[in-house]
Design a protein around this motif. Structure first.
Motif, PDB file in Angstrom:
ATOM      1  N   GLU A   1       0.836  -1.201   0.000  1.00 47.10           N
ATOM      2  CA  GLU A   1       0.000   0.000   0.000  1.00 47.10           C
ATOM      3  C   GLU A   1       0.877   1.259   0.000  1.00 47.10           C
ATOM      4  O   GLU A   1       1.975   1.252   0.562  1.00 47.10           O
ATOM      5  N   PRO A   2       0.394   2.355  -0.616  1.00 43.22           N
ATOM      6  CA  PRO A   2       1.136   3.625  -0.525  1.00 43.22           C
ATOM      7  C   PRO A   2       1.273   4.057   0.932  1.00 43.22           C
ATOM      8  O   PRO A   2       0.421   3.734   1.776  1.00 43.22           O
ATOM      9  N   ALA A   3       2.327   4.807   1.229  1.00 38.13           N
ATOM     10  CA  ALA A   3       2.600   5.216   2.605  1.00 38.13           C
ATOM     11  C   ALA A   3       1.435   5.985   3.210  1.00 38.13           C
ATOM     12  O   ALA A   3       1.116   5.815   4.388  1.00 38.13           O
ATOM     13  N   GLU A   4       0.772   6.844   2.413  1.00 37.78           N
ATOM     14  CA  GLU A   4      -0.326   7.640   2.962  1.00 37.78           C
ATOM     15  C   GLU A   4      -1.495   6.760   3.401  1.00 37.78           C
ATOM     16  O   GLU A   4      -2.167   7.069   4.394  1.00 37.78           O
ATOM     17  N   TRP A   5      -1.714   5.651   2.707  1.00 32.18           N
ATOM     18  CA  TRP A   5      -2.794   4.744   3.099  1.00 32.18           C
ATOM     19  C   TRP A   5      -2.377   3.870   4.273  1.00 32.18           C
ATOM     20  O   TRP A   5      -3.187   3.557   5.134  1.00 32.18           O
ATOM     21  N   ARG A   6      -1.105   3.489   4.322  1.00 32.18           N
ATOM     22  CA  ARG A   6      -0.639   2.725   5.488  1.00 32.18           C
ATOM     23  C   ARG A   6      -0.758   3.557   6.751  1.00 32.18           C
ATOM     24  O   ARG A   6      -1.086   3.051   7.821  1.00 32.18           O
ATOM     25  N   ALA A   7      -0.509   4.863   6.633  1.00 30.96           N
ATOM     26  CA  ALA A   7      -0.597   5.743   7.798  1.00 30.96           C
ATOM     27  C   ALA A   7      -2.043   5.991   8.209  1.00 30.96           C
ATOM     28  O   ALA A   7      -2.336   6.168   9.398  1.00 30.96           O
ATOM     29  N   ALA A   8      -2.957   5.994   7.240  1.00 31.08           N
ATOM     30  CA  ALA A   8      -4.361   6.310   7.534  1.00 31.08           C
ATOM     31  C   ALA A   8      -5.136   5.104   8.036  1.00 31.08           C
ATOM     32  O   ALA A   8      -6.049   5.231   8.858  1.00 31.08           O
TER      33      ALA A   8
ATOM     34  N   SER B   1      -9.610  10.778  -5.316  1.00 32.03           N
ATOM     35  CA  SER B   1      -8.618   9.943  -4.614  1.00 32.03           C
ATOM     36  C   SER B   1      -9.257   9.008  -3.588  1.00 32.03           C
ATOM     37  O   SER B   1      -8.553   8.351  -2.824  1.00 32.03           O
ATOM     38  N   SER B   2     -10.592   8.935  -3.568  1.00 32.80           N
ATOM     39  CA  SER B   2     -11.254   8.088  -2.557  1.00 32.80           C
ATOM     40  C   SER B   2     -11.290   6.638  -3.001  1.00 32.80           C
ATOM     41  O   SER B   2     -11.190   6.324  -4.186  1.00 32.80           O
TER      42      SER B   2
END
Length: 200
Positions: free
Chosen positions: A128-135, A177-178
């Protein structure tokens, strides 16, 4: 709703209907129809990595209990199915033993599906992209509340979720982007019920 899924909830009050719904594949089929709109048994089998006769049988069983139906106006050899409602609810506070047993069975199936979805996410999380792993991810909190406070808190959480209801029914309202995200809510009391305490 996606491709014509009705925008309402169905409440199950019959223990036989609850038991009919309490099947992993049936619940996955209904979830698929609700999120992606009408589809044939062949399409559903492909999405769920199952076989067509099995999906067809369970779709007919869902239709028998009013949870699925043939999509209106469909033609061709294999007509699509659709969910009859966007959500399903049932009472967990009944004193009817048959209903309580059926609700427990259904909740057990739900828990199994939730655990599987979490495991599926963990299997691909590294990609997963980092922004999704963080969210995304897992979290919990331990609270000391009364039953009434827990109901109030649950209602407040559901109100927060409802901010995004329109995006379920109208894809045009989804930001570019959702993506679909499933928020799983569990309220699990720990320890015995206090003697003489507030049971409300």
């Amino acid at each position: 709703m996606p491709d014509g899924t009705p925008d309402h909830s169905i409440k199950i009050t019959d223990p036989r209907m609850l038991r009919a719904y309490a099947h992993p594949l049936r619940m996955r089929l209904i979830g698929l129809l609700r999120s992606e709109g009408p589809m044939t048994a062949t399409q559903a089998a492909s999405r769920l990595d199952d076989n067509v006769p099995n999906c067809s049988f369970h779709l007919r069983q869902l239709a028998k209990y009013g949870l699925a139906e043939r999509a209106p106006g469909a033609d061709g050899r294999e007509r699509p199915w659709r969910a009859t409602a966007q959500s399903t609810s049932w009472d967990d506070d009944t004193d009817d033993p048959a209903m309580r047993a059926a609700a427990d069975e259904l909740n057990g199936v739900l828990l199994g599906l939730f655990v599987q979805r979490a495991q599926d996410y963990l299997a691909v999380r590294a990609d997963e992209p980092a922004e999704w792993r963080a969210a995304a991810g897992f979290n919990d909190a331990l609270l000391h509340v009364t039953a009434a406070e827990l109901r109030e808190l649950t209602a407040e959480i559901e109100e927060l979720f409802s901010r995004y209801d329109e995006r379920l029914t109208d894809p045009a309202k989804r930001p570019p982007s959702s993506r679909p995200v499933q928020l799983i809510q569990m309220a699990l009391p720990r320890g015995p019920v206090p003697d003489g305490g507030d049971r409300g």
